[in-house]
Design a protein around this motif. Structure first.
Motif, PDB file in Angstrom:
ATOM      1  N   LEU A 275       0.893  -1.377   0.108  1.00 57.91           N
ATOM      2  CA  LEU A 275      -0.023  -0.563   0.407  1.00 57.91           C
ATOM      3  C   LEU A 275       0.922   1.695  -0.518  1.00 57.91           C
ATOM      4  O   LEU A 275       0.687   2.550  -0.864  1.00 57.91           O
ATOM      5  N   LEU A 276       1.303   1.147   1.315  1.00 58.48           N
ATOM      6  CA  LEU A 276       2.697   2.658   1.161  1.00 58.48           C
ATOM      7  C   LEU A 276       3.369   2.791  -0.087  1.00 58.48           C
ATOM      8  O   LEU A 276       3.382   3.770  -0.374  1.00 58.48           O
ATOM      9  N   LEU A 277       4.565   1.748  -0.578  1.00 62.39           N
ATOM     10  CA  LEU A 277       4.828   1.906  -1.429  1.00 62.39           C
ATOM     11  C   LEU A 277       4.196   2.748  -2.993  1.00 62.39           C
ATOM     12  O   LEU A 277       4.653   2.603  -4.026  1.00 62.39           O
ATOM     13  N   SER A 278       2.770   2.103  -3.340  1.00 62.98           N
ATOM     14  CA  SER A 278       2.385   2.210  -4.893  1.00 62.98           C
ATOM     15  C   SER A 278       2.150   3.307  -4.691  1.00 62.98           C
ATOM     16  O   SER A 278       1.854   3.351  -5.536  1.00 62.98           O
ATOM     17  N   THR A 279       2.216   4.366  -3.726  1.00 59.52           N
ATOM     18  CA  THR A 279       1.546   5.684  -4.050  1.00 59.52           C
ATOM     19  C   THR A 279       2.501   5.617  -4.774  1.00 59.52           C
ATOM     20  O   THR A 279       2.674   7.168  -5.762  1.00 59.52           O
ATOM     21  N   LEU A 280       4.233   5.394  -4.868  1.00 56.75           N
ATOM     22  CA  LEU A 280       4.763   6.393  -5.004  1.00 56.75           C
ATOM     23  C   LEU A 280       4.569   5.824  -7.039  1.00 56.75           C
ATOM     24  O   LEU A 280       4.743   6.632  -8.111  1.00 56.75           O
ATOM     25  N   PHE A 281       3.783   4.622  -7.522  1.00 56.53           N
ATOM     26  CA  PHE A 281       3.257   5.194  -8.778  1.00 56.53           C
ATOM     27  C   PHE A 281       2.056   5.504  -8.928  1.00 56.53           C
ATOM     28  O   PHE A 281       1.196   5.832 -10.573  1.00 56.53           O
ATOM     29  N   MET A 282       1.718   6.090  -8.347  1.00 62.37           N
ATOM     30  CA  MET A 282       0.136   6.898  -8.285  1.00 62.37           C
ATOM     31  C   MET A 282      -0.143   8.554  -9.221  1.00 62.37           C
ATOM     32  O   MET A 282       1.242   8.939  -8.703  1.00 62.37           O
ATOM     33  N   PRO A 283      -1.131   9.420  -9.587  1.00 61.06           N
ATOM     34  CA  PRO A 283      -0.626  10.302 -10.004  1.00 61.06           C
ATOM     35  C   PRO A 283      -0.281  11.426  -8.909  1.00 61.06           C
ATOM     36  O   PRO A 283      -1.335  10.731  -8.049  1.00 61.06           O
ATOM     37  N   GLY A 284       0.011  11.880  -8.801  1.00 59.96           N
ATOM     38  CA  GLY A 284       0.845  13.229  -7.591  1.00 59.96           C
ATOM     39  C   GLY A 284       1.776  12.322  -6.428  1.00 59.96           C
ATOM     40  O   GLY A 284       1.853  12.769  -5.950  1.00 59.96           O
ATOM     41  N   GLY A 285       2.109  11.235  -6.608  1.00 63.32           N
ATOM     42  CA  GLY A 285       3.045  10.490  -6.097  1.00 63.32           C
ATOM     43  C   GLY A 285       2.661  10.337  -4.625  1.00 63.32           C
ATOM     44  O   GLY A 285       2.098  10.246  -3.969  1.00 63.32           O
ATOM     45  N   GLY A 286       3.827  10.105  -4.230  1.00 64.74           N
ATOM     46  CA  GLY A 286       3.405   9.196  -2.620  1.00 64.74           C
ATOM     47  C   GLY A 286       3.745  10.684  -1.992  1.00 64.74           C
ATOM     48  O   GLY A 286       3.785  11.730  -1.851  1.00 64.74           O
ATOM     49  N   PRO A 287       3.836  10.132  -0.134  1.00 59.47           N
ATOM     50  CA  PRO A 287       3.811  11.131   0.779  1.00 59.47           C
ATOM     51  C   PRO A 287       5.199  11.708   0.073  1.00 59.47           C
ATOM     52  O   PRO A 287       6.407  10.974   0.295  1.00 59.47           O
ATOM     53  N   ALA A 288       5.588  13.061   0.775  1.00 60.37           N
ATOM     54  CA  ALA A 288       6.907  13.835   0.440  1.00 60.37           C
ATOM     55  C   ALA A 288       6.654  15.125   1.361  1.00 60.37           C
ATOM     56  O   ALA A 288       7.801  16.137   1.301  1.00 60.37           O
ATOM     57  N   GLY A 289       5.875  15.045   2.762  1.00 65.28           N
ATOM     58  CA  GLY A 289       6.277  16.182   3.800  1.00 65.28           C
ATOM     59  C   GLY A 289       6.741  15.379   5.170  1.00 65.28           C
ATOM     60  O   GLY A 289       7.254  15.702   5.974  1.00 65.28           O
TER      61      GLY A 289
END
Lengths: 536, 299
Positions: free
Chosen positions: A126-140
């Motif tokens: 779940l966490l790593l899949s965000t890297l492949f999503m539009p808008g990208g992963g968590p960056a804060g």
């Protein structure tokens, strides 16, 4: 024996089918192995993110990635390394070793054990899949400070992944406490337990105390983002600093969750290779407990620059400085254990000695950071980055590697290649200092953390640090090679007592440890225990 | 080495050696700088830092020294036979009490530093600092008891650095220099101008997310948080240009919102402030002149 005979359907050894054995496992050894494989995988994924960071920082100017992606890398590197590599590997070691060390047949709650492991892969997919999503992963940042973290589009995924990790950790902790308190063999008194078992007992209580706090904090983030609450929104009467207080109330004990089991491991390995009982066993246990207690009252030292009232800064500064006392006791006791011993320097011992020296360097910078006025300069610079990498890489990660080398013979039944183990050690210990020591200078000279590019004045040390980073990363491939060789190809069989000076119940069972051990509680002889005679 | 090669590197090390032993105060990061700046302001944590550093170095030498002696003397290969003892109350008391005494000494120093830092009273001027994604705003609130009329401006990364820092710009960060000093990512379009020898109170807030206002030469950083007004003070001793950066992750351009403080003699500052006030008045007048005809048809 009559008891065992009536239940012997359970005692034939490992199930034959792959799915049966690994996915449906309730065996503490197999689940321990799963945890260790999982955490090693995450170690390489998190390491790959670190390589991206060091590559971009190799020289001034932006060469490889956009600043936003750089922030995703720093955030993911931390989340993966903390929750995916360090914590699960300690749980894996606990699973494997605690039942063997206290003479228990398995963990107290074997089905829950299975569940708490199998949640982890889903959490990280779940966490790593965000890297492949539009808008990208968590960056804060892994600390997820609002309002910034709420600007990210993937925050819901991150929060849900954190919830899952938290559930897994809490179940693991309950299991460990239940095992230690209820399943010790007769004669294994609390104050005869290995220090590793003690360190995990205390760590498990920390986990149960703080993981729900983290869950609460991230849930408030979630409702702020999607359900129009204003916990942390100043415009709605909330307070962004409140999040930091809650987060670090979790975060500081979390830091010790990642180092107390390391203390336990080192306290097992040094006596083995010094061939001398640990110095001040009771003081060691008491020091771990005091550090755990203090960890709850120091959280705001992460927040000296948020503008706390002076009284709060003074309180948190004093409390933080106090931690140096029990930590110092531990270091002095390790040195005293070596003093007067008969030492040999196999790979686990080398990693343990490196741990004591380099963790202490991280402790020194920690003491400096505790001094609030000086922290006004150090805070959020590379000095902090150097500090926590000294305690987490040369501290926690080195202790895990030491543990792997120490117990691999017991797990696999084979000896690893001592030559390649030593090559791995020297390559790692030199490169890790090339990597992190110059970061002290960068921080003191004024380079902030979490920046993708920097002034030319910082160029040389960044380049040196990056070279150390690539070298350290590559060195870990040697580790992978040594482990694979040991498990599958090594011809050298391990003795039951794999190390000459090793004491404790885990060395009384065969190597490799059979699928089921201690079906009948062992008869404890105090002389066979590492810490059997604590009154001396 | 990025470019410029070994010659530059040697001269940089020479400058460093001079700085280390010659006692020069660094205002801005120097190539190969090893230590914290002494700073240019009345309040500085430099002495505190050095005391703590030396305490750690001395303890480190003792502890690591004992370890290396142990590793040399008590090796099995040298025929060492393990002793049996594993306890010594006397020793344990010593190494619990001794650190406590050292800590009390350090705590005493640090408490003094904190107390003087927290005292923003008797300041002679106030500047409001607001952090935005990704620039700073400075508003002059009052000076010597008189409120300042409408002097405030945004301060953001200057253009050459901004062009150079774009991904694959192929522009050379080494070439961005002011007075022979590399200012890549450390220069702004409009610096904050302040007088020397004046106790200045900063009130610091965040406009959108949390930022942190940090100029190493001033000795501290303070978070700029939405909804919270933080305060801190400085009293700069020597005129000069002091550079810093945002120190709290604030989004994609966190690394690209530098801070430049230009400290000038009092007279020069007063002149500058008067000019700014005049300009503000003229601008305001021009604005009203513009808005009045625009509103007229509606009215």
């Amino acid at each position: 024996m009559a008891h065992a005979a009536t239940h012997d359907h359970d005692h034939h050894g490992a199930p034959k089918g792959f799915f049966q054995r690994w996915v449906m496992s309730t065996n503490h050894k197999d689940i321990g192995t799963l945890y260790l494989i999982f955490s090693l995988t995450m170690f390489f994924i998190g390491g790959a993110f670190a390589m991206v960071i060091r590559a971009e920082l190799f020289k001034p100017g932006m060469q490889l990635v956009q600043p936003y992606f750089f922030n995703e890398m720093t955030t993911m590197h931390a989340l993966v390394m903390i929750f995916g590599a360090i914590m699960p590997s300690f749980v894996g070691l606990a699973n494997w070793m605690i039942p063997l060390m206290v003479g228990a047949p398995d963990m107290a709650l074997p089905r829950m054990n299975n569940l708490s492991f199998w949640i982890m892969p889903f959490a990280f997919i779940l966490l790593l899949s965000t890297l492949f999503m539009p808008g990208g992963g968590p960056a804060g940042g892994w600390t997820m400070y609002p309002p910034l973290s709420l600007q990210g589009e993937s925050i819901a995924y991150t929060i849900f992944a954190v919830h899952l990790m938290g559930i897994s950790s809490i179940m693991g902790a309950i299991n460990i406490i239940a095992t230690i308190l209820n399943m010790r063999a007769p004669g294994m008194d609390l104050l005869k337990m290995p220090v590793f078992v003690w360190s995990w007992l205390i760590t498990a209580f920390l986990l149960i105390a703080v993981m729900p706090v983290l869950a609460g904090a991230v849930t408030m983030l979630l409702t702020d983002k999607y359900f129009h609450t204003n916990f942390f929104n100043a415009a709605g009467g909330g307070d962004p600093v409140l999040f930091q207080h809650i987060f670090w109330f979790f975060g500081h004990p979390e830091v010790y969750i990642m180092i107390l089991p390391a203390f336990g491991i080192i306290s097992e390995i040094i006596p083995t290779f010094a061939r001398k009982p640990i110095f001040g066993y009771r003081a060691m246990v008491f020091a771990i407990a005091s550090i755990a207690f203090l960890s709850f009252i120091v959280w705001a030292h992460h927040m000296f620059a948020v503008g706390l009232p002076m009284g709060a800064e003074i309180f948190f500064m004093y409390a933080t400085m106090l931690i140096a006392v029990p930590t110092g006791v531990k270091v002095f006791n390790w040195v005293s254990t070596m003093w007067g011993g008969s030492m040999t320097f196999e790979t686990p011992m080398l990693f343990s000695i490196a741990f004591v020296i380099l963790f202490t360097i991280g402790g020194f910078s920690g003491l400096m950071l505790a001094l609030a006025p000086a922290d006004f300069q150090y805070h959020d610079t590379y000095f902090v980055v150097a500090h926590f990498h000294y305690v987490l890489v040369t501290g926690a990660a080195f202790s895990i590697m030491a543990a792997a080398y120490y117990w691999l013979p017991k797990w696999s039944g084979n000896m690893y290649s001592e030559t390649w183990g030593k090559i791995h050690f020297w390559s790692s210990v030199i490169s890790v200092n090339v990597l992190f020591f110059p970061q002290h200078f960068l921080g003191l000279a004024g380079m902030p953390r979490r920046i993708p590019d920097y002034n030319v004045a910082f160029a040389n040390f960044n380049m040196i640090s990056s070279i150390g980073g690539f070298w350290f990363g590559a060195s870990q491939l040697i580790f992978l090679g040594v482990v694979i060789h040991c498990v599958f190809f090594s011809k050298k069989k391990a003795a039951d007592r794999s190390w000459e000076g090793a004491k404790g119940l885990e060395w009384t069972v065969p190597s490799p440890a059979p699928f089921h051990t201690f079906d009948v509680p062992p008869v404890i002889h105090d002389d066979e225990l590492a810490h059997g005679n604590t009154e001396h | 080495m990025t470019s410029g090669g070994i010659g530059r590197s040697v001269s940089a090390w020479a400058a460093l050696a001079f700085a280390l032993f010659g006692g020069t105060a660094w205002a801005n990061p120097e190539p190969n700088q090893l230590n914290m700046t002494k700073g240019a302001a009345e309040w500085s944590p430099y002495a505190m830092h050095m005391v703590a550093l030396w305490v750690c170095v001395v303890i480190g030498i003792v502890v690591f020294g004992a370890m290396f002696i142990a590793m040399f003397r008590f090796r099995k290969s040298r025929g060492a036979v393990a002793e049996k003892w594993s306890h010594s109350t006397k020793l344990e008391v010593v190494w619990t009490v001794l650190p406590v005494i050292i800590l009390i000494f350090l705590a005493h120093l640090a408490t003094g530093g904190l107390t003087s830092f927290a005292d923003t009273t008797k300041s002679e001027m106030t500047i409001k600092v607001t952090g935005f994604q990704w620039k700073w705003r400075y508003d002059y609130v009052d000076y010597k008891g008189k409120s300042v009329d409408q002097v405030g401006f945004m301060s953001k990364l200057e253009e050459t650095s901004d062009r150079t820092r774009q991904l694959k710009s192929n522009l050379d960060p080494d070439k961005i220099k002011v007075d022979g000093y590399n200012t890549y990512l450390l220069d702004v379009d409009k610096p904050l101008v302040v007088p020397v020898g004046t106790k200045i109170r900063f009130v610091i807030v965040g406009g959108d997310v949390i930022h942190s206002w940090w100029v190493p030469a001033l000795g501290w950083k303070m978070d700029a948080i939405p909804g919270i007004v933080n305060s801190a003070w400085t009293n700069i001793k020597e005129p000069g240009v002091y550079r810093g950066q945002c120190a709290e992750l604030c989004g994609q351009d966190h690394g690209f919102m530098p801070i430049v403080v230009k400290a000038v003699p009092k007279a020069e500052f007063e002149q500058w402030l008067a000019t700014q006030e005049d300009e503000a008045k003229i601008q305001k007048a021009a604005q009203t002149a513009q808005t009045v005809p625009a509103q007229a048809p509606q009215g």
